[in-house]
Design a protein around this motif. Sequence first.
Motif, mmCIF file in Angstrom:
data_model
loop_
_atom_site.group_PDB
_atom_site.id
_atom_site.type_symbol
_atom_site.label_atom_id
_atom_site.label_comp_id
_atom_site.label_asym_id
_atom_site.label_seq_id
_atom_site.Cartn_x
_atom_site.Cartn_y
_atom_site.Cartn_z
ATOM 1 N N THR A 45 27.034 36.800 22.588
ATOM 2 C CA THR A 45 26.224 37.204 21.428
ATOM 3 C C THR A 45 24.780 37.423 21.881
ATOM 4 O O THR A 45 23.883 36.665 21.515
ATOM 5 N N PRO A 46 24.525 38.460 22.667
ATOM 6 C CA PRO A 46 23.178 38.631 23.224
ATOM 7 C C PRO A 46 22.118 38.961 22.185
ATOM 8 O O PRO A 46 20.940 38.688 22.402
ATOM 9 N N ARG A 47 22.525 39.546 21.052
ATOM 10 C CA ARG A 47 21.515 39.951 20.065
ATOM 11 C C ARG A 47 22.060 39.816 18.650
ATOM 12 O O ARG A 47 23.136 40.316 18.325
ATOM 13 N N PHE A 48 21.297 39.113 17.808
ATOM 14 C CA PHE A 48 21.568 39.023 16.375
ATOM 15 C C PHE A 48 20.592 39.930 15.628
ATOM 16 O O PHE A 48 19.439 40.093 16.048
ATOM 17 N N LYS B 37 17.954 45.169 4.361
ATOM 18 C CA LYS B 37 17.575 45.891 5.570
ATOM 19 C C LYS B 37 17.334 44.892 6.698
ATOM 20 O O LYS B 37 17.070 43.715 6.460
ATOM 21 N N VAL B 38 17.414 45.388 7.930
ATOM 22 C CA VAL B 38 17.172 44.523 9.077
ATOM 23 C C VAL B 38 15.697 44.133 9.107
ATOM 24 O O VAL B 38 14.812 44.992 9.116
ATOM 25 N N ALA B 39 15.437 42.818 9.116
ATOM 26 C CA ALA B 39 14.063 42.319 9.157
ATOM 27 C C ALA B 39 13.580 42.122 10.584
ATOM 28 O O ALA B 39 12.384 42.220 10.862
ATOM 29 N N GLY B 40 14.513 41.829 11.506
ATOM 30 C CA GLY B 40 14.126 41.599 12.890
ATOM 31 C C GLY B 40 15.344 41.373 13.755
ATOM 32 O O GLY B 40 16.485 41.364 13.276
ATOM 33 N N VAL B 41 15.111 41.196 15.057
ATOM 34 C CA VAL B 41 16.197 40.961 16.008
ATOM 35 C C VAL B 41 15.927 39.674 16.770
ATOM 36 O O VAL B 41 14.783 39.339 17.085
ATOM 37 N N PHE B 42 17.007 38.964 17.057
ATOM 38 C CA PHE B 42 16.957 37.693 17.776
ATOM 39 C C PHE B 42 17.737 37.865 19.068
ATOM 40 O O PHE B 42 18.939 38.142 19.048
ATOM 41 N N ASN B 43 17.054 37.738 20.203
ATOM 42 C CA ASN B 43 17.691 37.859 21.506
ATOM 43 C C ASN B 43 18.048 36.469 22.025
ATOM 44 O O ASN B 43 17.171 35.625 22.232
ATOM 45 N N THR B 44 19.333 36.239 22.225
ATOM 46 C CA THR B 44 19.828 34.911 22.563
ATOM 47 C C THR B 44 19.546 34.566 24.019
ATOM 48 O O THR B 44 19.799 35.362 24.923
ATOM 49 N N VAL C 269 22.576 25.032 18.418
ATOM 50 C CA VAL C 269 22.153 26.272 17.782
ATOM 51 C C VAL C 269 21.834 27.298 18.856
ATOM 52 O O VAL C 269 21.625 26.966 20.025
ATOM 53 N N ALA C 270 21.805 28.558 18.454
ATOM 54 C CA ALA C 270 21.424 29.622 19.377
ATOM 55 C C ALA C 270 19.910 29.622 19.536
ATOM 56 O O ALA C 270 19.171 29.692 18.555
ATOM 57 N N ALA C 271 19.460 29.510 20.773
ATOM 58 C CA ALA C 271 18.036 29.539 21.088
ATOM 59 C C ALA C 271 17.690 30.896 21.672
ATOM 60 O O ALA C 271 18.512 31.530 22.329
ATOM 61 N N GLY C 272 16.459 31.336 21.431
ATOM 62 C CA GLY C 272 16.057 32.623 21.971
ATOM 63 C C GLY C 272 14.731 33.079 21.427
ATOM 64 O O GLY C 272 13.909 32.270 20.985
ATOM 65 N N THR C 273 14.506 34.379 21.450
ATOM 66 C CA THR C 273 13.256 34.962 20.964
ATOM 67 C C THR C 273 13.537 35.832 19.753
ATOM 68 O O THR C 273 14.538 36.554 19.710
ATOM 69 N N TYR C 274 12.658 35.756 18.775
ATOM 70 C CA TYR C 274 12.806 36.542 17.548
ATOM 71 C C TYR C 274 11.607 37.453 17.378
ATOM 72 O O TYR C 274 10.459 37.023 17.482
#
Length: 314
Positions: free
Chosen positions: A101-104, A112-119, A131-136
């Motif tokens: 799951t590289p990207r949520f 609408k899409v508010a943003g992307v979360f890179n896992t 939990v999935a950690a990453g950058t939003y």
Amino acid sequence: MAKDRGKLPRVAWFLAGLAVSGGGACGPRVAPDRPFPEEAVVHRERAPGTVKAGAGRQVVVGELCPQSAAGRPAIAPLLMHTTQWIDTASEITSAIERGATPRFVAFGVDGKVAGVFNTVGLADIALGQSVAAGTYIGGVPCTSDAGQGQRTEDPRCAAATSGCGVAVAELTRPDDPPETPAFPTGGACVSGDAIGVDIDGDGAVEWFPLAQALDGIRGPAQEWAATQTARPACTPAFVVYGVKLEPEAAAGKPPDPRAVVTLDLLGVIDLDGDGRKELVIALRFPTVRTVVVYSAASSPQRLELVGEAQSFQK
């Protein structure tokens, strides 16, 4: 030949950025309290969900909270769809740990899409909770697109969800480059004693009685059938908050407040790619909050409970 990079690292601490998209414009940000329930969900045995024709999309559904992992964004994994729906936490977190799951994509209150979360990997934030950690990068979920890079905050969302929102990732091979998936969304609204939603996009609204959203022991109903009686028209929205599900009271007495459950519709999304929308719903009980997903497995007139999970814990 493609090579599997293996599992992503578990991280005890991670850096996560929260930026508002769009030309450096500043939108509202929410600093929510954590929506932590107090009890664990006890899963009841369910038969595997019916596999619908054309339902081949494989996804993980989670809830993004901007500050629920030591003040940083994280995603609580909730459900997964492969050939069927799965709400077993170990299977879902294993997919995240493998790098599947590289990207949520996170949805705002307007669908609408508010943003992307890179896992980046998994983070353990509580005993038994990964939990999935990453950058939003993007706007917080409790906002809508106001145009020209601006976002408008919805205070009802912050009150109901503590600033959190639905996030969905498409399952991929660990060595594939991340893509930003797109998901068709819809809307629902409450009219009288029913919630209406056009499940299959044919222009006809299906009406589901609110009294049948819970079963006899005040848990989420395994099946939720539409009524054939139409309700007055209302304006559909991607989210609906604060719907009170009150038990039938004895004559001359008010409903027992301990039995009142609050329903928050977190989103209307075609998650599995079959052309029918799923309903992602949070149920706020007096001492616990759970997230459930209903899917029209065989008919738009009948919703089936395909999974139930908790979001962030204490």
